[in-house]
Design a protein around this motif. Structure first.
Motif, PDB file in Angstrom:
ATOM      1  N   VAL A 181     -27.618  11.229   6.540  1.00 12.72           N
ATOM      2  CA  VAL A 181     -26.106  11.702   7.312  1.00 12.72           C
ATOM      3  C   VAL A 181     -25.293  11.710   5.480  1.00 12.72           C
ATOM      4  N   THR A 182     -24.697  12.207   5.537  1.00 15.40           N
ATOM      5  CA  THR A 182     -23.248  12.222   4.751  1.00 15.40           C
ATOM      6  C   THR A 182     -22.274  12.041   5.423  1.00 15.40           C
ATOM      7  N   TYR A 183     -21.187  11.977   5.041  1.00 11.18           N
ATOM      8  CA  TYR A 183     -19.929  11.606   5.480  1.00 11.18           C
ATOM      9  C   TYR A 183     -18.812  11.782   5.010  1.00 11.18           C
ATOM     10  N   GLY A 184     -17.605  12.432   4.605  1.00 11.02           N
ATOM     11  CA  GLY A 184     -16.694  12.492   4.104  1.00 11.02           C
ATOM     12  C   GLY A 184     -15.026  12.205   5.052  1.00 11.02           C
ATOM     13  N   ILE A 185     -14.049  11.156   4.932  1.00 14.98           N
ATOM     14  CA  ILE A 185     -13.323  10.874   5.957  1.00 14.98           C
ATOM     15  C   ILE A 185     -11.809  11.297   4.640  1.00 14.98           C
ATOM     16  N   ASN A 186     -10.464  11.542   5.008  1.00 14.47           N
ATOM     17  CA  ASN A 186      -9.398  12.067   4.060  1.00 14.47           C
ATOM     18  C   ASN A 186      -8.467  11.258   5.031  1.00 14.47           C
ATOM     19  N   PHE A 187      -7.832   9.913   4.246  1.00 16.03           N
ATOM     20  CA  PHE A 187      -6.371  10.056   5.126  1.00 16.03           C
ATOM     21  C   PHE A 187      -5.268   9.722   4.375  1.00 16.03           C
ATOM     22  N   PRO A 188      -4.298  11.149   3.470  1.00 18.95           N
ATOM     23  CA  PRO A 188      -4.021  10.623   2.753  1.00 18.95           C
ATOM     24  C   PRO A 188      -2.506   9.893   2.761  1.00 18.95           C
ATOM     25  N   GLN A 189      -2.524   9.419   4.379  1.00 20.94           N
ATOM     26  CA  GLN A 189      -0.719   8.535   5.009  1.00 20.94           C
ATOM     27  C   GLN A 189      -1.696   7.318   4.317  1.00 20.94           C
ATOM     28  N   ALA A 190      -2.411   7.206   4.447  1.00 25.91           N
ATOM     29  CA  ALA A 190      -2.925   5.551   4.103  1.00 25.91           C
ATOM     30  C   ALA A 190      -3.556   5.938   3.058  1.00 25.91           C
ATOM     31  N   TYR A 221      -1.750   2.073  11.687  1.00 27.19           N
ATOM     32  CA  TYR A 221      -0.472   1.330  12.099  1.00 27.19           C
ATOM     33  C   TYR A 221       1.002   2.064  12.713  1.00 27.19           C
ATOM     34  N   GLU A 222       1.212   3.159  11.654  1.00 25.67           N
ATOM     35  CA  GLU A 222       2.281   4.018  12.150  1.00 25.67           C
ATOM     36  C   GLU A 222       1.743   4.578  13.430  1.00 25.67           C
ATOM     37  N   GLU A 223       0.414   4.999  13.855  1.00 22.27           N
ATOM     38  CA  GLU A 223       0.119   5.279  14.795  1.00 22.27           C
ATOM     39  C   GLU A 223      -0.020   4.867  16.561  1.00 22.27           C
ATOM     40  N   VAL A 224      -0.166   3.460  16.419  1.00 20.09           N
ATOM     41  CA  VAL A 224      -0.248   2.938  17.298  1.00 20.09           C
ATOM     42  C   VAL A 224       0.532   3.226  18.805  1.00 20.09           C
ATOM     43  N   GLU A 225       2.057   3.010  18.012  1.00 18.91           N
ATOM     44  CA  GLU A 225       2.936   3.241  19.707  1.00 18.91           C
ATOM     45  C   GLU A 225       2.724   4.193  20.172  1.00 18.91           C
ATOM     46  N   GLN A 226       2.439   5.246  19.174  1.00 18.40           N
ATOM     47  CA  GLN A 226       2.339   7.026  20.205  1.00 18.40           C
ATOM     48  C   GLN A 226       0.947   7.077  21.086  1.00 18.40           C
ATOM     49  N   MET A 227       0.008   5.809  20.305  1.00 13.33           N
ATOM     50  CA  MET A 227      -1.748   5.973  21.522  1.00 13.33           C
ATOM     51  C   MET A 227      -1.062   5.534  23.124  1.00 13.33           C
ATOM     52  N   ILE A 242     -10.336  -2.602  12.510  1.00 15.00           N
ATOM     53  CA  ILE A 242      -9.246  -2.702  11.223  1.00 15.00           C
ATOM     54  C   ILE A 242      -8.304  -2.156  11.278  1.00 15.00           C
ATOM     55  N   VAL A 243      -7.245  -2.553  11.089  1.00 10.36           N
ATOM     56  CA  VAL A 243      -5.231  -1.715  11.635  1.00 10.36           C
ATOM     57  C   VAL A 243      -4.736  -1.412  10.398  1.00 10.36           C
ATOM     58  N   CYS A 244      -4.621  -0.227   9.274  1.00 10.38           N
ATOM     59  CA  CYS A 244      -4.709   0.268   8.296  1.00 10.38           C
ATOM     60  C   CYS A 244      -2.861   0.559   8.523  1.00 10.38           C
ATOM     61  N   SER A 245      -1.728   0.162   7.928  1.00  9.14           N
ATOM     62  CA  SER A 245      -0.567   0.631   7.331  1.00  9.14           C
ATOM     63  C   SER A 245      -0.337   1.312   6.750  1.00  9.14           C
ATOM     64  N   ALA A 246       0.318   2.494   6.405  1.00 11.01           N
ATOM     65  CA  ALA A 246       0.482   2.892   5.391  1.00 11.01           C
ATOM     66  C   ALA A 246       1.048   2.413   4.241  1.00 11.01           C
ATOM     67  N   SER A 247       2.477   1.656   4.759  1.00 12.26           N
ATOM     68  CA  SER A 247       3.045   0.903   3.534  1.00 12.26           C
ATOM     69  C   SER A 247       2.268  -0.080   3.032  1.00 12.26           C
ATOM     70  N   LYS A 248       1.766  -1.100   3.730  1.00 15.06           N
ATOM     71  CA  LYS A 248       1.390  -2.088   3.206  1.00 15.06           C
ATOM     72  C   LYS A 248      -0.430  -2.716   3.713  1.00 15.06           C
ATOM     73  N   GLY A 249      -1.645  -1.516   3.228  1.00 13.97           N
ATOM     74  CA  GLY A 249      -2.138  -1.576   3.431  1.00 13.97           C
ATOM     75  C   GLY A 249      -3.000  -2.107   4.335  1.00 13.97           C
TER      76      GLY A 249
END
Length: 310
Positions: A181-190, A221-227, A242-249
């Motif tokens: 299994v080979t998997y790639g992800i991409n979250f440029p906003q974080a 983190y910035e998507e939590v309220e929407q969810m 594990i929660v990642c903030s776009a600005s704080k990591g």
């Protein structure tokens, strides 16, 4: 009718012997916890199953097979639905069962504070670690049928390349002599997540428990309220993701692996593809599975494609 003739198949796969016998649990084991989306407390009891029966859920006297035929994609999880009964967030538990080689298992669910027709599997710490610990607690044994006979385990081998895709996301399976299994992800906003790739082979219970099962679900983190406004993650907290903030990591370090989010995607993939299993045989296809920016919907699309359902 033989097992091979009864198996739902397609030209894309060939079922072949693994050289192993089907397995089940050495005893029953129970775990209780909060569910991620409903926030309800539920108890799950894993029980041994007969050879050839596979894995299935039992809730309010209803039986729901862990099969792609009953799978529905729900927001942020995989759901099984049969005769109006829904079992939500099944992917982590099924991932552990598939990864550990528990081919036959009866999964009883009890909602402690809800009388509806929906059940949800507890989230625990957001990984499959608690399920692996439960399986290790009771161990595995050779499964037998009602007559006391064992059954050889067979696995689906991919015959030719196949892929499913949506926009720039895809999941593909290529012929291979072993599971990879080979998997790639991409979250440029974080930027703390960014672009990650992880690949693993050979695939066995040790690799699964050490390299995959420990990885936790993650969110921005910035998507939590929407969810939450959408009625999701009512039971979510810093204790089960594990929660990642776009600005704080990362807000709740440390990570268990530097590429823990990517590894968790593989955990989900294994759980979703386990729904390919039939009659207590292997669900995860023998193939090199390559995914990029995939998710539950694409995972299930690949399983349906391989089975000839689409």
């Amino acid at each position: 009718m033989s097992v091979l003739s009864a198996l739902r198949s397609s030209k894309l796969i060939t079922w072949k012997p693994t050289g192993k016998l089907q397995q089940t649990l050495g005893g029953s084991v129970e775990r209780k916890g909060i569910s991620l989306h409903s926030g309800k407390v539920s108890t799950v009891r894993l029980c041994p199953g007969f050879a050839g029966q596979g894995r299935w859920f039992e809730f309010r006297n209803s039986l729901v097979p862990a099969s792609v035929e009953f799978a529905q994609v729900s927001p942020l999880c995989t759901t099984l639905c049969k005769d109006g009964v829904r079992i939500r967030t099944v992917e982590h538990l099924l991932s552990a069962l598939e990864g550990f080689g528990v081919d036959n298992c009866r999964i009883q669910i009890e909602n402690l504070d809800d009388q509806g027709d929906d059940a949800e599997i507890p989230i625990f710490d957001g990984s499959a670690r608690e399920w692996v610990a439960a399986l290790e607690e009771v161990g595995l044994e050779i499964a037998t049928d009602a007559d006391g006979k064992s059954c050889e385990k067979i696995a689906p081998h991919v015959n030719e390349p196949v892929h499913v895709w949506r926009n720039d996301s895809f999941v593909a399976a290529f012929p291979s002599e072993m599971v990879r299994v080979t998997y790639g992800i991409n979250f440029p906003q974080a930027s703390a997540i960014g672009c990650q790739w992880f690949s693993t082979t050979p695939f066995d219970d040790l690799v699964y428990s050490m390299q995959i099962a420990l990885s936790r679900t993650f969110c921005i983190y910035e998507e939590v309220e929407q969810m939450r406004n959408a009625g999701l993650i009512k039971g979510g907290s810093l204790e089960n993701a594990i929660v990642c903030s776009a600005s704080k990591g990362w807000l709740n370090p440390p990570l268990r692996f530097s590429d823990e989010p990517c590894r968790h995607k593989i955990l989900d993939l294994i759980g979703d593809l386990s729904l390919f299993a039939q009659f207590g045989n292997q669900g995860l296809p023998v193939a090199h599975i390559v995914a990029y920016k995939g998710g539950h919907a694409l995972h299930l699309d690949l399983a349906r494609r391989l089975m000839g359902m689409t």
